[in-house]
Design a protein around this motif. Structure first.
Motif, mmCIF file in Angstrom:
data_model
loop_
_atom_site.group_PDB
_atom_site.id
_atom_site.type_symbol
_atom_site.label_atom_id
_atom_site.label_comp_id
_atom_site.label_asym_id
_atom_site.label_seq_id
_atom_site.Cartn_x
_atom_site.Cartn_y
_atom_site.Cartn_z
ATOM 1 N N MET A 39 11.149 -5.204 -5.114
ATOM 2 C CA MET A 39 10.456 -4.352 -4.164
ATOM 3 C C MET A 39 9.584 -5.157 -3.206
ATOM 4 O O MET A 39 8.935 -4.614 -2.343
ATOM 5 C CB MET A 39 9.596 -3.320 -4.905
ATOM 6 C CG MET A 39 10.372 -2.412 -5.830
ATOM 7 S SD MET A 39 11.375 -1.213 -4.936
ATOM 8 C CE MET A 39 10.114 -0.035 -4.506
ATOM 9 N N LYS A 40 9.503 -6.453 -3.447
ATOM 10 C CA LYS A 40 8.689 -7.296 -2.588
ATOM 11 C C LYS A 40 9.472 -7.825 -1.396
ATOM 12 O O LYS A 40 8.980 -8.610 -0.611
ATOM 13 C CB LYS A 40 8.130 -8.476 -3.387
ATOM 14 C CG LYS A 40 7.194 -8.056 -4.514
ATOM 15 C CD LYS A 40 6.685 -9.267 -5.266
ATOM 16 C CE LYS A 40 5.746 -8.854 -6.395
ATOM 17 N NZ LYS A 40 5.256 -10.019 -7.152
ATOM 18 N N ARG A 41 10.688 -7.344 -1.299
ATOM 19 C CA ARG A 41 11.568 -7.925 -0.284
ATOM 20 C C ARG A 41 11.075 -7.703 1.130
ATOM 21 O O ARG A 41 11.243 -8.542 2.013
ATOM 22 C CB ARG A 41 12.956 -7.291 -0.444
ATOM 23 C CG ARG A 41 14.027 -7.907 0.415
ATOM 24 C CD ARG A 41 15.402 -7.383 -0.013
ATOM 25 N NE ARG A 41 16.437 -8.022 0.764
ATOM 26 C CZ ARG A 41 16.945 -7.522 1.876
ATOM 27 N NH1 ARG A 41 16.487 -6.407 2.347
ATOM 28 N NH2 ARG A 41 17.903 -8.153 2.536
ATOM 29 N N PHE A 42 10.422 -6.547 1.365
ATOM 30 C CA PHE A 42 9.956 -6.246 2.726
ATOM 31 C C PHE A 42 8.907 -7.255 3.190
ATOM 32 O O PHE A 42 8.996 -7.812 4.267
ATOM 33 C CB PHE A 42 9.389 -4.820 2.765
ATOM 34 C CG PHE A 42 8.781 -4.464 4.075
ATOM 35 C CD1 PHE A 42 9.587 -4.173 5.168
ATOM 36 C CD2 PHE A 42 7.398 -4.423 4.227
ATOM 37 C CE1 PHE A 42 9.027 -3.851 6.384
ATOM 38 C CE2 PHE A 42 6.850 -4.103 5.437
ATOM 39 C CZ PHE A 42 7.671 -3.810 6.512
ATOM 40 N N PHE A 43 7.860 -7.491 2.344
ATOM 41 C CA PHE A 43 6.833 -8.468 2.713
ATOM 42 C C PHE A 43 7.426 -9.860 2.856
ATOM 43 O O PHE A 43 7.092 -10.606 3.768
ATOM 44 C CB PHE A 43 5.734 -8.486 1.660
ATOM 45 C CG PHE A 43 4.647 -7.489 1.936
ATOM 46 C CD1 PHE A 43 4.493 -6.951 3.208
ATOM 47 C CD2 PHE A 43 3.793 -7.067 0.924
ATOM 48 C CE1 PHE A 43 3.498 -6.040 3.466
ATOM 49 C CE2 PHE A 43 2.805 -6.151 1.186
ATOM 50 C CZ PHE A 43 2.656 -5.628 2.459
ATOM 51 N N HIS A 44 8.317 -10.211 1.917
ATOM 52 C CA HIS A 44 8.933 -11.530 2.015
ATOM 53 C C HIS A 44 9.706 -11.665 3.315
ATOM 54 O O HIS A 44 9.695 -12.711 3.974
ATOM 55 C CB HIS A 44 9.865 -11.753 0.815
ATOM 56 C CG HIS A 44 9.103 -11.921 -0.471
ATOM 57 N ND1 HIS A 44 9.726 -11.866 -1.708
ATOM 58 C CD2 HIS A 44 7.786 -12.115 -0.714
ATOM 59 C CE1 HIS A 44 8.809 -12.040 -2.666
ATOM 60 N NE2 HIS A 44 7.620 -12.182 -2.081
ATOM 61 N N GLY A 45 10.392 -10.555 3.697
ATOM 62 C CA GLY A 45 11.168 -10.594 4.937
ATOM 63 C C GLY A 45 10.288 -10.817 6.145
ATOM 64 O O GLY A 45 10.626 -11.588 7.045
ATOM 65 N N ALA A 48 8.192 7.650 -10.632
ATOM 66 C CA ALA A 48 6.893 7.365 -11.228
ATOM 67 C C ALA A 48 6.330 6.029 -10.768
ATOM 68 O O ALA A 48 5.111 5.813 -10.805
ATOM 69 C CB ALA A 48 7.005 7.394 -12.749
ATOM 70 N N GLU A 49 7.192 5.091 -10.340
ATOM 71 C CA GLU A 49 6.734 3.791 -9.868
ATOM 72 C C GLU A 49 6.105 3.856 -8.478
ATOM 73 O O GLU A 49 5.376 2.952 -8.071
ATOM 74 C CB GLU A 49 7.903 2.800 -9.839
ATOM 75 C CG GLU A 49 8.444 2.430 -11.203
ATOM 76 C CD GLU A 49 9.567 1.417 -11.092
ATOM 77 O OE1 GLU A 49 9.834 0.967 -9.946
ATOM 78 O OE2 GLU A 49 10.170 1.085 -12.110
ATOM 79 N N VAL A 50 6.405 4.920 -7.735
ATOM 80 C CA VAL A 50 5.961 5.023 -6.349
ATOM 81 C C VAL A 50 4.518 5.516 -6.298
ATOM 82 O O VAL A 50 4.180 6.561 -6.860
ATOM 83 C CB VAL A 50 6.880 5.970 -5.551
ATOM 84 C CG1 VAL A 50 6.364 6.119 -4.125
ATOM 85 C CG2 VAL A 50 8.309 5.452 -5.551
ATOM 86 N N VAL A 93 13.499 5.858 8.409
ATOM 87 C CA VAL A 93 13.222 4.768 7.481
ATOM 88 C C VAL A 93 12.123 5.218 6.530
ATOM 89 O O VAL A 93 11.081 5.713 6.962
ATOM 90 C CB VAL A 93 12.784 3.491 8.231
ATOM 91 C CG1 VAL A 93 12.334 2.414 7.249
ATOM 92 C CG2 VAL A 93 13.926 2.974 9.093
ATOM 93 N N LEU A 94 12.377 5.047 5.220
ATOM 94 C CA LEU A 94 11.416 5.411 4.192
ATOM 95 C C LEU A 94 10.745 4.146 3.668
ATOM 96 O O LEU A 94 11.409 3.240 3.165
ATOM 97 C CB LEU A 94 12.116 6.146 3.046
ATOM 98 C CG LEU A 94 11.237 6.526 1.849
ATOM 99 C CD1 LEU A 94 10.182 7.547 2.268
ATOM 100 C CD2 LEU A 94 12.097 7.070 0.713
ATOM 101 N N MET A 95 9.427 4.081 3.812
ATOM 102 C CA MET A 95 8.646 2.958 3.301
ATOM 103 C C MET A 95 8.000 3.378 1.983
ATOM 104 O O MET A 95 7.261 4.361 1.933
ATOM 105 C CB MET A 95 7.575 2.565 4.312
ATOM 106 C CG MET A 95 6.610 1.509 3.812
ATOM 107 S SD MET A 95 7.365 -0.099 3.757
ATOM 108 C CE MET A 95 7.387 -0.481 5.510
ATOM 109 N N LEU A 96 8.290 2.637 0.920
ATOM 110 C CA LEU A 96 7.750 2.939 -0.399
ATOM 111 C C LEU A 96 6.791 1.842 -0.840
ATOM 112 O O LEU A 96 7.054 0.654 -0.641
ATOM 113 C CB LEU A 96 8.876 3.070 -1.428
ATOM 114 C CG LEU A 96 9.897 4.191 -1.201
ATOM 115 C CD1 LEU A 96 10.952 4.169 -2.302
ATOM 116 C CD2 LEU A 96 9.214 5.551 -1.136
ATOM 117 N N THR A 97 5.680 2.240 -1.447
ATOM 118 C CA THR A 97 4.724 1.318 -2.058
ATOM 119 C C THR A 97 4.699 1.586 -3.552
ATOM 120 O O THR A 97 4.593 2.746 -3.983
ATOM 121 C CB THR A 97 3.316 1.521 -1.474
ATOM 122 O OG1 THR A 97 3.366 1.392 -0.058
ATOM 123 C CG2 THR A 97 2.350 0.486 -2.030
ATOM 124 N N THR A 98 4.809 0.523 -4.362
ATOM 125 C CA THR A 98 4.838 0.680 -5.811
ATOM 126 C C THR A 98 3.503 0.289 -6.424
ATOM 127 O O THR A 98 2.588 -0.172 -5.733
ATOM 128 C CB THR A 98 5.972 -0.167 -6.414
ATOM 129 O OG1 THR A 98 5.793 -1.522 -6.006
ATOM 130 C CG2 THR A 98 7.318 0.333 -5.918
#
Length: 690
Positions: A1-7, A205-207, A254-259
């Motif tokens: 799930m960290k792919r967005f920041f890494h990108g 539940a992770e969101v 586009v759906l942005m999810l934070t875990t």
């Protein structure tokens, strides 16, 4: 799930380090940003796909925009014109950011952003050649359009990757939203939108937070918060929808999810769009419940405040001038004029409300201000505002009481003048909404007819109240300023809010009816002003007065008869789908042996628009296109286009219009006249089939 920041990190570092080494196909340094283009191939094989990257680098503190810009701004526009049979596709946008600006929220990028563009090399030749007209907007608080004309050349031959550009493309791909493996639907009502993402309980539940970026305008209020709830079948995101939102074209976004660990990931969604079927009870449930006395009080106060609106205040001031100069009148006369003024306002409101109720009873969804959705009404209201402004400026006198300041105004006021001033005040108040009016009107329109009439009667009373009180209070009338030359100057100054209101209504009219309609309306307004000027030259001569009335009638006919209304046409309604002009597309159609009609036009070309209305965008012409299998190509020269300019020059034309007809199997066109006769295209095509 960290792919967005890494990108995003990879994208920023790659653009700084790799851009200096990658072989750029083009670079443009505009006033507030740079634009560069790279290819992932140093050489591409004939007919093979490859990728281009268009990188926009804004000046520090500035930003560019996503495909949906949000509350303000504009998406980048790329007009690719590939030569031969090469192709260039649509841009792929990275996940945007929310960019708050005051009470607005925009979607875009405040750092360098690379947009990926799919392309295909030509099947023959030794070069991929393409011309690009690029337009993009760069904003801080103010906005600056950026424009570039670019020509690209890439060798066509053995496939050779551009390793120096690989970091740029890797970072750009990492910044794209991932494809979603969840099904979803978007349910839209008149006041809200609900996105349901069907995912398992463990995933949901992770969101900890979610945000939906819609591609289409009208889905949600960008500045309003989105609420996130967990349900048995997944994730539910609810958002407010602005009133009067336009029709939705797509539910994609586009759906942005934070875990829970703080990481973010973005996913591309294609929800199923569903329009909620709201019952009358559901619609009324969205209106705040008000006690009847509170609704009446809100309407009264709202009408009172309405007097201070820019479009109403000048009329109020004219009525005030009448009271200033009314010392010679008896108390009874003043009271009669006060009630005549009130009656004019009330009667006008009741006519509008009656029309509203009739339309709603017929099943039409309308609300207060519905008349402003009709271009004819807006055009006539624009004319009214202009005429009142000219009268205030001293060009002429309206003959029911708005004649001037001082004793002239007082002498000609009378009951009739007061009544029509009330009608005028009600008409010019229709585009305005004052505080307290919205809840009162919203409540009233969900109630029985008698309550509707009562609430709007209080609204009319509030608008008329200042002068009704003055007409019954000699003490208040005595403390008003003495009449004098100052009144004429003030009256002339009050013309300018009316001019501004006319300008705003002209903008509304243009948005509703289009540029051609706006041109016709402006011509009609000038015609009315010309008629007024002729009338002033009459000096009692009946012939000149009749000429003035003739000009005025002709101008009014130009507004109410709607000759300007452009025909709406689409393939679904039986109209032939138009192909944007390009030399390559034309060559393809001619090789297929199809007859082709090509017309070159521009939005600013009056002759073009007239020809289209009488000869091209007609039912007969469209039927002839279908029956003969004729392909229709449109060359739009509204903005600069070198390819179209070359075609025009090759036929000895310095500008549009230009009409070309290629018979089936022909390589040379028949050049048609610049002025088309009514249905001449249909006659031409039908003649070929006889």
């Amino acid at each position: 799930m960290k792919r967005f920041f890494h990108g995003l990190i990879i994208c920023s570092l790659a653009l700084l380090s790799a851009a200096a080494h990658a072989k750029e196909l083009a670079r443009v340094e505009a006033s507030h940003s740079d634009l560069s283009i790279e290819s992932d191939m140093a050489s591409v094989a004939p007919g093979q796909p490859f990728w281009l990257a268009v990188t926009i680098t804004p000046r520090s503190g500035w930003h560019s925009y996503w495909k949906n810009a949000g509350d303000s701004g504009a998406r980048p526009v790329f007009d690719w014109q590939p030569a031969d049979n090469a192709t260039v596709g649509a841009a792929m946008f990275p996940t945007p950011k929310r960019l708050p600006l005051g009470h607005l929220v925009n979607y875009g990028y405040d750092t360098p952003v690379s947009l990926l563009i799919p392309a295909t090399a030509p099947t023959s030749g030794d070069s991929f050649h393409v011309a690009l007209e690029a337009e993009w907007l760069i904003c801080e608080v103010e906005c600056v359009p950026q424009i570039a004309d670019i020509k690209l050349d890439l060798p066509v031959g053995p496939t050779v990757a551009d390793n120096d550009a690989s970091a740029i493309f890797k970072a750009a791909r990492a910044a794209l939203p991932d494809p979603s493996f969840w099904s979803s639907d978007l349910t839209v009502s008149s006041s809200s939108s609900t996105l349901t993402v069907y995912m398992g309980p463990e995933e949901a539940a992770e969101v900890t937070d979610a945000y939906f970026f819609p591609e289409s305008v009208g889905i949600l209020d960008y500045a309003a918060p989105q609420t996130v709830d967990l349900a048995e079948d997944g994730l539910i995101i609810q958002a407010q929808r602005p009133s009067g939102a336009p029709e939705i074209t797509t539910a994609a976004g586009v759906l942005m999810l934070t875990t829970a660990d703080g990481s973010k990931a973005a996913y591309s969604l294609q929800p199923l769009l569903q329009m909620a079927q709201e019952t009358e009870a559901q619609q009324s449930a969205t209106v705040p419940a008000l006690p009847l006395w509170e609704a009446a009080l809100f309407a009264l106060v709202g009408g009172l405040i309405l007097n201070l609106m820019p479009c109403v205040f000048p009329i109020l001031s004219l009525k005030a001038f009448a009271f200033v100069s009314a010392n010679y009148k008896t108390a009874a006369n003043r009271q009669k004029e006060g009630w005549a003024y009130t009656l004019g306002i009330w009667l006008s409101f009741m006519i509008i409300v009656a029309a509203l109720l009739v339309l709603r009873a017929g099943g039409t969804a309308v609300g207060w201000g519905f008349q402003l959705q009709e271009p004819v009404f807006v055009g006539l209201l624009t004319l009214l505002m202009l005429v009142v402004a000219l009268s205030l400026s001293g060009m002429f006198n309206i003959q029911f009481g708005i004649e001037g300041a001082g004793q002239t105004l007082a002498a000609r006021e009378g009951v009739r003048g007061a009544f029509f001033k009330g009608v005028l005040a009600a008409l010019v108040a229709t585009p305005c909404t004052a505080p307290f009016m919205a809840p009162a009107i919203g409540f009233a329109l969900t109630q029985p007819v008698l309550i509707v009439l009562m609430v709007f009667s209080f609204l009319a009373l509030g608008l008329a109240l200042p002068f009704l009180v003055l007409s019954y209070s000699p003490a208040l009338a005595r403390i008003m300023p003495r009449p004098g030359p100052w009144m004429e100057k003030v009256k002339e100054g009050l013309a300018f809010p009316m001019y501004l209101t006319a300008a705003w209504l002209l903008y509304v009219f243009t948005r509703e009816a289009g540029a051609v309609a706006m041109l016709v309306l402006v011509a009609a307004l000038i015609g009315v002003v010309f008629a007024i000027w002729i009338g002033k030259q009459a000096a009692g001569r009946l012939s000149i007065r009749l000429l003035a009335w003739g000009f005025a009638a002709l101008a009014l006919y130009g507004i109410v008869s709607e000759p300007w209304q452009e025909p709406s046409h689409s393939p679904e309604e039986g109209y032939v789908e138009e192909i944007p002009y390009s030399g390559a597309a034309l060559d393809t159609l001619l090789k297929e042996g199809k007859p082709v009609f090509v017309y070159f036009t521009a939005d600013w070309c009056i002759t073009c628009k007239v020809n289209e209305r009488i000869a091209i965008l007609t039912d007969d012409a469209q039927a002839a296109f279908r029956e003969t299998g004729t392909a229709v190509m449109k060359g739009d020269w509204t903005n600069r286009n070198e390819e179209i300019a070359t075609v025009l020059a090759s036929h000895g034309r310095a500008g549009v219009p230009l009409y070309l007809y290629y018979e089936a199997g022909a390589n040379q066109p028949l050049v048609l006249p610049e002025i088309l006769a009514p249905n001449s295209i249909a006659k031409l095509l039908n003649g070929k089939t006889d």
